[in-house]
Design an enzyme around this catalytic site. Sequence first.
Site, short mmCIF file in Angstrom:
data_model
loop_
_atom_site.label_atom_id
_atom_site.label_comp_id
_atom_site.label_asym_id
_atom_site.label_seq_id
_atom_site.Cartn_x
_atom_site.Cartn_y
_atom_site.Cartn_z
N HIS A 83 -5.25 -12.97 -1.16
CA HIS A 83 -4.25 -12.00 -1.62
C HIS A 83 -2.86 -12.64 -1.79
CE1 HIS A 83 -1.72 -8.50 -1.99
NE2 HIS A 83 -1.15 -8.73 -0.82
N HIS A 107 4.15 -13.61 2.82
CA HIS A 107 4.72 -12.27 2.95
C HIS A 107 4.00 -11.37 3.94
CE1 HIS A 107 1.60 -11.09 -0.05
NE2 HIS A 107 1.75 -9.87 0.46
N GLU A 111 3.56 -9.58 9.56
CA GLU A 111 2.93 -8.27 9.78
C GLU A 111 1.51 -8.40 10.33
OE1 GLU A 111 1.42 -4.47 7.13
OE2 GLU A 111 2.64 -6.02 6.22
N ASP A 112 0.73 -9.35 9.81
CA ASP A 112 -0.71 -9.35 10.09
C ASP A 112 -1.20 -10.54 10.90
OD1 ASP A 112 -1.04 -6.98 8.68
OD2 ASP A 112 -1.27 -8.02 6.77
N ASP A 174 3.01 -7.97 -5.10
CA ASP A 174 2.09 -7.57 -4.03
C ASP A 174 1.40 -6.25 -4.39
OD1 ASP A 174 1.01 -7.37 -1.28
OD2 ASP A 174 2.51 -5.79 -1.03
N ASP A 294 2.88 6.71 -33.38
CA ASP A 294 3.45 5.42 -32.94
C ASP A 294 2.55 4.74 -31.92
OD1 ASP A 294 3.76 7.28 -30.97
OD2 ASP A 294 5.87 6.84 -30.55
#
Length: 761
Positions: A83, A107, A111-112, A174, A294
């Site tokens: 990812h 990034h 957090e993880d 992301d 259009d």
Amino acid sequence: MVYRRRGLTQMMAATESVAVAPTAPVARPAKPRARMMRQYDLVERVRSYNPNTNEDLLNRAYVYAMKAHGSQTRASGDPYFSHPLEVAAILTDLKLDDATIVAALLHDTIEDTEATRAEIDQIFGPEIGALVEGLTKLKRLELVSREAKQAENLRKLLLAIADDVRVLLVKLADRLHNMRTLDFVPTESRRRIAEETLDIYAPLAGRMGMQEMREELEDLSFRTLDPEAYAVVMQRLDALAERNRNLIGEIEDQLSNNLRHRGLGARVYGRRKKPFSIWTKMERKSIGFEQLSDIFGFRVVVNDIESCYRALGIVHTTWPVVPGRFKDYISTPKQNDYRSIHTTVIGPGNQRVELQIRTEAMDQIAERGIAAHAFYKEGAGSPTEFLKRESNAFAWLRHTIGILSESANPEEFLEHTKLELFHDQVFCFTPKGKLIALPRHANVIDFAYAVHTDVGNSAVGCKINGKFAPLSSELQNGDEVEVLTSEAQAAPPSAWETLAVTGKARAAIRRATRTAVRDQYVGLGRRIVERLFERAKIEYADDKLKGALPRLARTSIEDVMAAVGRGEIKASHVARAMYPDYKEERVARYGVKKGLTAKLKEKSSEPPRSPVAIPIGGINSDLPVKFAPNGGAVPGDRIVGIVTPGEGITIYPIQAPALKDFEEEPERWLDVRWDIEDSVPQRFPARIRVENVNEPGALAQIATVIAEHDGNIDNISMQRRSPDFTETTIDLEVYDLKHLSAILNQLRAKAVVARVERVNG
């Protein structure tokens, strides 16, 4: 934005005859798992546009992120590290600098994984650490609603962008990769993520001028939220493309040849609209697919601005122009920095051809927005400082961030941000020629607040193109607007909030209203406190109250006075906090609770002039005042004030039966007196009850009497008491008791009136 889904039956009718779309979600063929990008692939991608890239930094970030995520996997079963790699790949397509690519790789580490901000600062430097920290989500924040959590995440994102705009670019990349892999997410989460993307991230990308990313985010969300409609639109688009394949090539060739024969080199290419854009236009205009003219547009890309206008002249002299379809965004760019000339002509085969004429640089900004600015080039300086100088889109973003300080809660901020994200622009001018960009459907109130908050707060009128107009007038492109102000208006009417379109105006009106109401409560509280001190013959001083603030659990004198005015703190508590020996003494007339109203009535013939009574100047005074709900009060009445916590003072005539309800609460009673300026006539509310003969024209006669005596009728209710008589209750406005008595006397003289009396609430 609220996503509205039109029924499939309507869609089928609108698009004429097409194959029936599947009723179940569209089945998507399984894609072969792509090979994960290697270190050297990443370095080569960056080196292709930035030969001076720091290869060592990219390699270290690659290895660090891969080790940090270890054996973690995504819902698809792929290694989690795939990812951040894909996010970095998206950003290399946007040709971003090394720090942004590294931040993309890292990034999710804070957090993880076990990684910390301090560790990232130490290994990669504080610049990259700040980028990664700005992207860290709010995991432990407990909020009441999903909207609040969404708003808080957006708050944090925008505040991080205020320091470094690259945070936004990583976040958008992301979100784009998450949307590309949304099929593997549980159904409930899938819909929520798609709605959030359509509400916030897609329009945010559009506001930053990143049109390609916006369109992909919108289409991916559309496919998830309404797969049936998506399938129908795609079928129609594919069929139309097949049918017009030769025509598109013919138009490209004719355009290129005509320009070349006139000595103008240009790159011409056709492009079809995206499914979501087509669907929303059909929804907005309630038209069918076949009525769209259009769907295909053509870009004419030339070398310089002068060539843009030359190309326009060549096109307009070659094919007939469609009236009303010309827009010059080169001379007046959009707020997201978009610049092009738009025109529509009747081209080959009598087909409408929509053209966008622009330079190569404009084309890059049209597709990549703020990402088109080369952050990696020497001398560009910090991205944030560079964009402050170069980008209107970033100026809008900073303006939106400014709303953060004006929003009372997360939902309010989210509402304002959505308002700003979704509106197209109109461009207006001040009398001095300053350009003001506003959302479409904005009015003069929005314009005034866009000029300056003080101008909005004191606006009392306006001129549009030299003519007087209401402040609620909707503005059109090119309007010159002069706002007329008055220092006498300290705060705008609260009703303006419902008229304003922009988040900035709404927030400013709400803030000014809150401030004005608070000032009223502060003024009322101060008068109540000062009069208690006068009655008790003790000295009041702000300095002495300052020392007592901790005992009252307030941080400022204004907080104390506002609390007293709202009825949250009694004035006696303030006195006791300043003078611990103070003992409250009841006023003599409050001594007998049950006989309180009777005592007041006995003395009503001679209203006292109490030196400590609070002066009442009407509903437009600087005090939070309202009048008895079922009968009002008028100058000439002897009056008493009842404090209602959180609402201010309600004024009652002393003969009002409703006062009996407050006999058990003497602390809520206030001594008040009229303080009306004869030079400024004001109307006050009163209620009368008329028993009149039930015959044609009776009500007209009653209304005529009131009108002839300059009374104003607010409300009328009628009730049949007998076959011959009707009871009519009238709420009206009069100047004073003498005025009211004159109206009553004239009504009694009418033959159709059997009886008339004043009603006291």
